[in-house]
Design a protein around this motif. Structure first.
Motif, short mmCIF file in Angstrom:
data_model
loop_
_atom_site.label_atom_id
_atom_site.label_comp_id
_atom_site.label_asym_id
_atom_site.label_seq_id
_atom_site.Cartn_x
_atom_site.Cartn_y
_atom_site.Cartn_z
N VAL A 68 45.70 43.00 38.13
CA VAL A 68 45.24 41.86 37.19
C VAL A 68 43.88 42.04 37.18
N ILE A 69 43.37 42.33 35.89
CA ILE A 69 41.98 42.59 35.59
C ILE A 69 41.32 41.30 34.95
N GLY A 70 40.22 40.94 35.70
CA GLY A 70 39.65 39.80 35.28
C GLY A 70 40.42 38.55 35.61
N CYS A 71 40.78 38.45 36.98
CA CYS A 71 41.82 37.50 37.14
C CYS A 71 41.44 36.02 37.09
N GLY A 72 40.19 35.59 36.96
CA GLY A 72 39.83 34.11 36.68
C GLY A 72 40.33 33.49 38.07
N LEU A 73 40.84 32.29 37.80
CA LEU A 73 41.49 31.54 38.89
C LEU A 73 42.78 31.92 39.49
N GLY A 74 43.45 32.97 38.89
CA GLY A 74 44.43 33.67 39.74
C GLY A 74 45.97 33.37 39.29
N ASP A 75 46.08 32.40 38.44
CA ASP A 75 47.60 31.95 38.00
C ASP A 75 48.47 33.00 37.55
N ASP A 76 47.87 34.14 36.80
CA ASP A 76 48.83 35.11 36.30
C ASP A 76 49.10 35.91 37.51
N ALA A 77 48.35 36.25 38.31
CA ALA A 77 48.38 37.09 39.58
C ALA A 77 49.55 36.51 40.32
N GLU A 78 49.52 35.09 40.54
CA GLU A 78 50.23 34.33 41.37
C GLU A 78 51.64 34.51 40.80
N ALA A 79 51.79 34.46 39.50
CA ALA A 79 53.23 34.52 38.90
C ALA A 79 53.73 35.96 38.85
N LEU A 80 52.88 37.14 38.99
CA LEU A 80 53.69 38.30 39.27
C LEU A 80 53.92 38.46 40.79
N ALA A 81 53.28 37.68 41.62
CA ALA A 81 53.70 37.97 42.93
C ALA A 81 55.03 37.26 43.22
N ALA A 82 55.04 35.97 42.49
CA ALA A 82 56.40 35.31 42.46
C ALA A 82 57.45 36.06 42.12
N VAL A 83 57.38 37.00 41.13
CA VAL A 83 58.59 37.82 40.77
C VAL A 83 58.84 39.10 41.63
N GLY A 84 57.79 39.41 42.61
CA GLY A 84 58.11 40.25 43.39
C GLY A 84 57.14 41.70 43.37
N PHE A 85 56.20 41.38 42.61
CA PHE A 85 54.97 42.53 42.65
C PHE A 85 54.12 42.33 43.61
N GLN A 86 53.79 43.55 44.16
CA GLN A 86 52.73 43.83 45.18
C GLN A 86 51.35 43.73 44.32
N VAL A 87 50.58 42.61 44.35
CA VAL A 87 49.61 42.32 43.22
C VAL A 87 48.19 42.63 43.98
N VAL A 88 47.42 43.18 43.15
CA VAL A 88 45.87 43.25 43.50
C VAL A 88 45.39 42.56 42.29
N ALA A 89 44.46 41.72 42.43
CA ALA A 89 43.92 40.94 41.27
C ALA A 89 42.39 40.80 41.61
N PHE A 90 41.75 41.25 40.50
CA PHE A 90 40.04 41.53 40.80
C PHE A 90 39.57 40.54 39.72
N ASP A 91 38.15 40.39 40.26
CA ASP A 91 37.22 39.77 39.11
C ASP A 91 35.72 40.16 39.55
N VAL A 92 35.17 39.96 38.40
CA VAL A 92 33.62 40.46 38.85
C VAL A 92 32.96 39.38 39.36
N SER A 93 33.39 38.47 39.30
CA SER A 93 32.78 37.03 40.01
C SER A 93 33.18 36.62 41.21
N PRO A 94 32.16 36.77 42.29
CA PRO A 94 32.60 36.59 43.57
C PRO A 94 33.25 35.11 44.03
N THR A 95 32.33 34.20 43.08
CA THR A 95 32.87 32.89 43.24
C THR A 95 34.31 32.59 42.75
N ALA A 96 34.63 33.31 41.56
CA ALA A 96 36.10 33.08 40.98
C ALA A 96 36.99 33.63 42.14
#
Ligand SMILES: C[S@@+](CC[C@H](N)C(=O)[O-])C[C@H]1O[C@@H](n2cnc3c(N)ncnc32)[C@H](O)[C@@H]1O
Length: 228
Positions: A68-96
């Motif tokens: 997940v590119i530019g994952c922001g606050l992570g909701d799309d990444a979590e949705a992918l994990a919930a359906v069984g994907f092994q997810v790497v989600a990244f953002d350029v912002s360490p605070t995000a």
């Protein structure tokens, strides 16, 4: 919503004026200091256009990797994990990224700080699904080809790239940030070894409605040599 864009627009303008295309994201998340109301794209739920796409696709049978590119606050990444994907989600912002980890302490998602424009080598060709939502549209036009090239590189053989973005025609008035994409800009992805599987151009349910593109690309499966 437009009031919420004032601060990001000011930060984007200041950073871009000194040649820094991505520094304003960290400045914005740091300024937000945990208050999602300050971040205009922070809906704290899965993107509806991605949710519809995900619902229409079968869950992966075997473990599949998603990026997940530019994952922001992570909701799309979590949705992918919930359906069984092994997810790497990244953002350029360490605070995000820290915010994602705080929101989802028990998550299986591997959150990382990284810059799409300097994609880590070990992510190349590794992901069966690469997801980009609303990140390229906040990058200057001159960086978009590089961004598309990098995201295409992350797609494994037979893998998918899904892009969801604001859309416009070349004749439309240029907007202030976010800067909607042209279909022609997306066509560049097809020069990166992927083929367009679908391209949707639609108005969403917002008030007033916003024009969106949802485009899916596939990297061909590797051809194994036939036995002689
Ligand atoms: C408009 S927001 C969208 C966030 C999320 N995808 C969503 O839809 O809620 C764009 C995100 O991309 C991140 N971003 C911008 N440029 C980036 C880059 N070069 N590499 C990684 N992340 C980037 C920003 O920090 C921000 O979180």
């Amino acid at each position: 919503m437009d009031d919420r864009r004032e601060l990001p627009r000011k930060l984007a303008h200041e950073h871009l004026a000194r040649g820094d295309a991505t520094g304003w994201f960290e400045a914005l998340y740091a300024e937000a200091d945990g208050k999602e109301q300050v971040v205009p794209w922070a809906d704290m739920q899965i993107n509806p256009h991605f949710a519809a796409w995900l619902a229409a696709h079968p869950r992966p049978e075997a473990a599949k990797r998603a990026l997940v590119i530019g994952c922001g606050l992570g909701d799309d990444a979590e949705a992918l994990a919930a359906v069984g994907f092994q997810v790497v989600a990244f953002d350029v912002s360490p605070t995000a990224v820290a915010w994602c980890r705080d929101r989802f302490p028990a998550s299986t998602v591997q959150y990382a700080v990284a810059d799409l424009l300097k994609l880590p080598e070990d992510w190349i060709g590794r992901f069966e699904l690469v997801l980009e939502i609303y990140t390229v549209q906040v990058l200057p036009v001159e960086l978009r080809r590089q961004a598309f090239e990098r995201m295409a590189q992350a797609v494994a053989a037979d893998g998918t790239l899904l892009v969801i973005a604001r859309g416009r025609d070349a004749t439309d008035e240029p907007c202030n940030m976010p800067w909607p994409l042209l279909h022609d800009e997306l066509k560049f992805i097809e020069t990166c070894g992927l083929r367009e599987v679908s391209f949707e151009d639609f108005l969403d349910q917002e008030c007033p409605p916003v024009r969106r593109f949802r485009a899916e690309y596939r990297r061909p499966a590797t051809i194994t040599s036939a036995k002689s």
